[in-house]
Every structure is written in C-alpha cells, then in structure tokens.
Design an enzyme around this catalytic site. Structure first.
Site, PDB file in Angstrom:
ATOM      1  N   HIS A 127       0.843  -1.200   0.000  1.00 44.15           N
ATOM      2  CA  HIS A 127       0.000   0.000   0.000  1.00 44.15           C
ATOM      3  C   HIS A 127       0.879   1.252   0.000  1.00 44.15           C
ATOM      4  CE1 HIS A 127      -3.585   2.399   1.431  1.00 44.15           C
ATOM      5  NE2 HIS A 127      -2.592   3.195   1.819  1.00 44.15           N
ATOM      6  N   GLU A 128       1.830   1.291   0.923  1.00 48.21           N
ATOM      7  CA  GLU A 128       2.704   2.467   1.039  1.00 48.21           C
ATOM      8  C   GLU A 128       3.628   2.608  -0.175  1.00 48.21           C
ATOM      9  OE1 GLU A 128       2.211   4.799   3.091  1.00 48.21           O
ATOM     10  OE2 GLU A 128       0.791   3.730   4.359  1.00 48.21           O
ATOM     11  N   HIS A 169       1.882   4.205  -3.126  1.00 47.85           N
ATOM     12  CA  HIS A 169       1.875   5.672  -3.053  1.00 47.85           C
ATOM     13  C   HIS A 169       3.197   6.229  -3.565  1.00 47.85           C
ATOM     14  CE1 HIS A 169      -1.881   5.943  -0.928  1.00 47.85           C
ATOM     15  NE2 HIS A 169      -1.432   5.481   0.230  1.00 47.85           N
TER      16      HIS A 169
END
Length: 196
Positions: free
Chosen positions: A61-62, A65
């Site tokens: 997820h990170e 980004h």
C-alpha cells in the site's frame, strides 16, 4: 525506485511491528500471556501469517503511493511513526485493531488529479492483493481468508473521507472516482467481515 537506508529501516520496523500487533490480536494474547506466547510454536506461525497478510498489505500500500508519486516527478519517502507503532502493539494486546504505522511523504508541484491518483494507489493495491489472496485460500485457508479480509478492510478504511486518510484526498479531487472506489470497497469489506 530508490529506498535509502533509513526508509528501508522504517519499512522493516513497521512491517515487524504490525506483524507482532496483529499476531497478538488474532491469537488473543494479553499482557499476562506474552512470554508463554513468544516462547511457543504458535508465535512463529502467527507472525508468518500476520507478516504475509497485514504486513504485505501495508508495505505494498505504502510503496504504491511512493511509485505513483515518483511517476509524477515527486520526491517521496516512507517515514514510520514509532509512537503509533507502539500504540498498534499495545492495541493488539488489548484486543483492539488500530494501526497508523506511518506514511509516504512527497513534495513537488502536483495537480489535484495527480494528488488524487497518488492517494488512490494504496487502496487499489489492497483491492488487487485481496483478489490475489482468493486462490491462496484454496490451499492455505487461514492465510488466504485472512489476506482477503485484511486487504479489503485496509482498502475501505483508507478510503474513508476523513482526516489524512486517502479517501479525503481522492474525494477532493473527483467525487465520482471516489464513489466508484469507496462504495465497492466498503461493500466488500462488509462482506469480508460478515460473510467470508
């Protein structure tokens, strides 16, 4: 994509801390049972499952980004929030799931669309991971079902339109895109909790 030594350290610490927090939570470990749990074979299996489901969901997820931010010529790096990681571990011991392990910070000039796409990348990654865990449940039911559930919950939670969560940024950019992302994520998360 480059990761400096501090960023790698922050990602690893956050991954391990979340693995421990969710191992405590799923195994219903309480303060008075920490030592027996840590010395038991159940600890190793619980950590492996947590690292491969919650941990991978969080890491990717990170990193999603970061990848999209870099694509838009941003300087971007993950920074762990060590205080919140301690809160996550304490929450796991208290039987509460709450984790805000850190965030990807980026800077540079962005349009609203670019900012929205950077925010959307994390939850979309969790939805993709949930789909990838579906076939895993055929040969590893606990790992697969937990991977599906955790990633659907991560997607829906991060798309809430509040505070610094991804949903607020996506909604501010484009309400239609926000609704198209949030409503299915929310329905799938509800299904994962009550129907999986």
């Amino acid at each position: 994509m480059r990761l400096d030594s501090r960023e790698i350290r922050d990602l690893l610490v956050a991954w391990l801390a979340l693995g421990l927090a969710f191992a405590f939570f799923f195994e219903r470990v309480r303060p008075n049972t920490i030592v027996p749990f840590l010395l038991s074979p159940a600890f190793v299996s619980a950590m492996v499952v947590s690292l491969l489901t919650v941990g991978v969901g969080f890491l990717l997820h990170e990193l999603a980004h970061k990848v999209v931010a870099i694509h838009f010529d941003q300087w971007a790096r993950f920074q762990a929030d060590y205080g919140m990681l301690l809160v996550a571990i304490a929450g796991g011991l208290a039987g509460i799931v709450f984790a805000a392990p850190g965030a990807v910070y980026h800077r540079g000039r962005l349009t609203d669309r670019q900012h929205g796409l950077i925010a959307l990348a994390g939850p979309v990654t969790n939805l993709a991971l949930a789909a990838l865990f579906v076939p895993v449940s055929l040969f590893a039911p606990l790992l697969g079902s937990r991977g599906v559930t955790i990633n659907l919950l991560l997607a829906a939670f991060n798309l809430l339109p509040i505070g610094a969560l991804d949903g607020a940024t996506v909604r501010d950019w484009n309400t239609a895109v926000y609704v198209l992302a949030f409503v299915p994520s929310l329905l799938l998360a509800i299904w994962a909790i009550f129907g999986l």
